[in-house]
Write an enzyme that holds these catalytic residues in place. Structure first.
Site, PDB file in Angstrom:
ATOM      1  N   GLU A 125       9.522  -6.336 -15.962  1.00 16.90           N
ATOM      2  CA  GLU A 125      10.981  -6.263 -15.992  1.00 16.90           C
ATOM      3  C   GLU A 125      11.558  -6.473 -14.599  1.00 16.90           C
ATOM      4  O   GLU A 125      10.849  -6.388 -13.589  1.00 16.90           O
ATOM      5  CB  GLU A 125      11.467  -4.932 -16.557  1.00 16.90           C
ATOM      6  CG  GLU A 125      11.050  -3.705 -15.768  1.00 16.90           C
ATOM      7  CD  GLU A 125      11.516  -2.419 -16.450  1.00 16.90           C
ATOM      8  OE1 GLU A 125      12.376  -1.750 -15.846  1.00 16.90           O
ATOM      9  OE2 GLU A 125      11.046  -2.094 -17.544  1.00 16.90           O
ATOM     10  N   SER A 130      14.085   3.500 -15.426  1.00 17.93           N
ATOM     11  CA  SER A 130      13.346   4.660 -14.923  1.00 17.93           C
ATOM     12  C   SER A 130      12.388   5.249 -15.944  1.00 17.93           C
ATOM     13  O   SER A 130      12.089   6.440 -15.925  1.00 17.93           O
ATOM     14  CB  SER A 130      14.311   5.753 -14.430  1.00 17.93           C
ATOM     15  OG  SER A 130      14.865   5.373 -13.196  1.00 17.93           O
ATOM     16  N   GLU A 183      20.119   8.391 -15.822  1.00 15.05           N
ATOM     17  CA  GLU A 183      19.582   8.313 -14.458  1.00 15.05           C
ATOM     18  C   GLU A 183      20.542   8.895 -13.421  1.00 15.05           C
ATOM     19  O   GLU A 183      20.479   8.553 -12.237  1.00 15.05           O
ATOM     20  CB  GLU A 183      19.225   6.867 -14.132  1.00 15.05           C
ATOM     21  CG  GLU A 183      18.146   6.318 -15.044  1.00 15.05           C
ATOM     22  CD  GLU A 183      17.814   4.872 -14.745  1.00 15.05           C
ATOM     23  OE1 GLU A 183      17.306   4.600 -13.651  1.00 15.05           O
ATOM     24  OE2 GLU A 183      18.061   4.019 -15.610  1.00 15.05           O
ATOM     25  N   ASN A 225      14.692  -5.068 -12.118  1.00  9.82           N
ATOM     26  CA  ASN A 225      15.643  -3.974 -11.904  1.00  9.82           C
ATOM     27  C   ASN A 225      16.659  -4.421 -10.864  1.00  9.82           C
ATOM     28  O   ASN A 225      16.305  -4.668  -9.701  1.00  9.82           O
ATOM     29  CB  ASN A 225      14.911  -2.722 -11.416  1.00  9.82           C
ATOM     30  CG  ASN A 225      13.978  -2.168 -12.469  1.00  9.82           C
ATOM     31  OD1 ASN A 225      14.362  -1.365 -13.294  1.00  9.82           O
ATOM     32  ND2 ASN A 225      12.735  -2.631 -12.454  1.00  9.82           N
ATOM     33  N   SER A 267      11.060   5.546  -3.125  1.00 10.67           N
ATOM     34  CA  SER A 267      11.258   4.360  -3.949  1.00 10.67           C
ATOM     35  C   SER A 267      10.608   3.126  -3.333  1.00 10.67           C
ATOM     36  O   SER A 267      10.641   2.923  -2.115  1.00 10.67           O
ATOM     37  CB  SER A 267      12.748   4.095  -4.166  1.00 10.67           C
ATOM     38  OG  SER A 267      13.321   5.116  -4.950  1.00 10.67           O
ATOM     39  N   ASP A 283       8.940  -6.176 -11.459  1.00  9.85           N
ATOM     40  CA  ASP A 283       7.736  -5.416 -11.787  1.00  9.85           C
ATOM     41  C   ASP A 283       6.783  -6.260 -12.632  1.00  9.85           C
ATOM     42  O   ASP A 283       7.225  -6.972 -13.548  1.00  9.85           O
ATOM     43  CB  ASP A 283       8.100  -4.155 -12.569  1.00  9.85           C
ATOM     44  CG  ASP A 283       9.056  -3.242 -11.800  1.00  9.85           C
ATOM     45  OD1 ASP A 283       9.221  -3.448 -10.588  1.00  9.85           O
ATOM     46  OD2 ASP A 283       9.628  -2.327 -12.427  1.00  9.85           O
TER      47      ASP A 283
END
Length: 357
Positions: free
Chosen positions: A319, A192, A16, A321, A330, A305
């Site tokens: 998940e 990602s 990333e 983050n 974003s 998420d």
């Protein structure tokens, strides 16, 4: 008011890397120069640490790593230094830091590794601590903790690299877990949507696992149930008393898989703020997001998420983050900005939370 000495870290040894360059460009363009003396430190793909003293505009196109603009520098683990050691030709320059803002995504950035260095340095830093970062990064461990805390998460199994020599064992694990095709195969330790595949049948499983394990780098892949639902995200901010963003955001992929390209590179994804959910369901998402944030002992920030299932409306966590993207598109900053908090104000709040710890 005296300025704070702020180190902004970007780049990193991660798949990333490019996302970090996009995120840090947005962050640097929105930090208040009246409040902060900013030191930009880039980490190259091969792990060199460099103090960058060029223009912000060079970072996103990856032109920052030019010897005209960079000087080798390291974060000293010696707390007497409390900051950077810049290795200039005339000798070592010591820069005392008040706070570190790591804009590092994925492995070696949001998995607890660099957070451990910050702890040794004794310098406050934005974001989650070592344990929360490591646990949230490893989906296998994260799902176990979430399940134990009664937070609904996707059903999955973990497949280790050595198990690929016995594919019949992997197939049996899927049957025992009542996982039927299609399934998603993911690296256990990556973000990602890198290395993720949607697998429609047994013939696609082995190549998908091999891809996921290459991206994971730590010998673990996840096979996760297919969740047929609306993909939504919630931003959480705070330390001991975290708050969820006023709205929930919805991801609408315009192709089958919401992958890296869909997130950052093309126009195959539509974002909806607020999400197209009934108010009561959006509130349920917000409440579970805060519960998960606390269960994982997160601090500062996280994006949580979910899927809201079409069949029965259940909210299932996908998940967490701990250093979500901060690019122009974003979801994390967009959710708080949509709620009335300016981008620069959000950055100030994150720095305040780091100092408050």
């Amino acid at each position: 008011m005296e300025k704070l000495s702020l180190c902004v870290l970007f780049g990193g040894c991660s798949s990333e890397y490019e996302v970090s360059l996009m995120s840090v460009t947005s962050i640097l363009n929105n930090l208040d120069r009246e409040k902060y003396d900013i030191y930009m430190v880039g980490i190259t793909r091969d792990g060199r640490w460099l103090l960058y003293e060029g223009e912000i505009s060079n970072i996103r196109p990856d032109r920052w790593n030019d010897r005209r603009y960079v000087t080798p520098a390291i974060l000293s683990p010696d707390r007497a230094d409390h900051g950077l050691l810049v290795l200039r030709e005339g000798g070592v320059q010591r820069i005392r830091l008040d706070v570190i803002f790591p804009v590092l995504h994925g492995k070696n950035g949001e998995d607890g590794t660099v957070q451990g260095l910050f702890e040794l340095c004794g310098v406050p830093y934005v974001g989650c601590g070592v344990l929360a970062s490591a646990v949230c990064m490893d989906k296998d461990v994260a799902y176990s903790v979430l399940t134990q805390r009664g937070i609904p998460s996707a059903r999955s199994i973990c497949v280790r690299e050595e198990e690929l020599t016995h594919p019949e064992m992997v197939a049996r694990k899927l049957r025992e877990a009542a996982l039927s095709y299609p399934v998603f195969v993911k690296p256990a330790n990556a973000g990602s949507s890198v290395g993720i595949s949607k697998v429609h049948g047994e013939g696609e499983l082995l190549p998908a696992l091999q891809l996921a394990l290459r991206e994971d780098g730590r010998g673990k892949a996840i096979v996760q149930e297919f969740l047929d639902g609306i993909e939504v995200e919630c931003a959480v901010l705070g330390n001991g008393d975290p708050v969820a963003s006023a709205d929930v955001g919805e991801i609408e992929p315009l192709r089958e898989l919401y992958d890296y390209e869909g997130k950052y590179c093309d126009d195959t994804t539509a974002l909806h703020i607020p999400a197209r959910l009934p108010p009561a369901k959006a509130q349920e998402v917000r409440e579970i997001a805060v519960r998960a944030f606390r269960a994982m002992n997160c601090q500062g920030l996280a994006r949580v998420d979910f899927f809201v299932l079409h069949k029965d409306g259940r909210v299932v966590l996908n998940e967490l983050n701990t250093l979500p993207g901060f690019t122009d598109i974003s979801m994390y900053p967009k959710l708080f900005c949509h709620g009335g908090m300016g981008y620069g104000e959000l950055l100030d709040r994150l720095i305040e939370l780091a100092l408050g710890r």
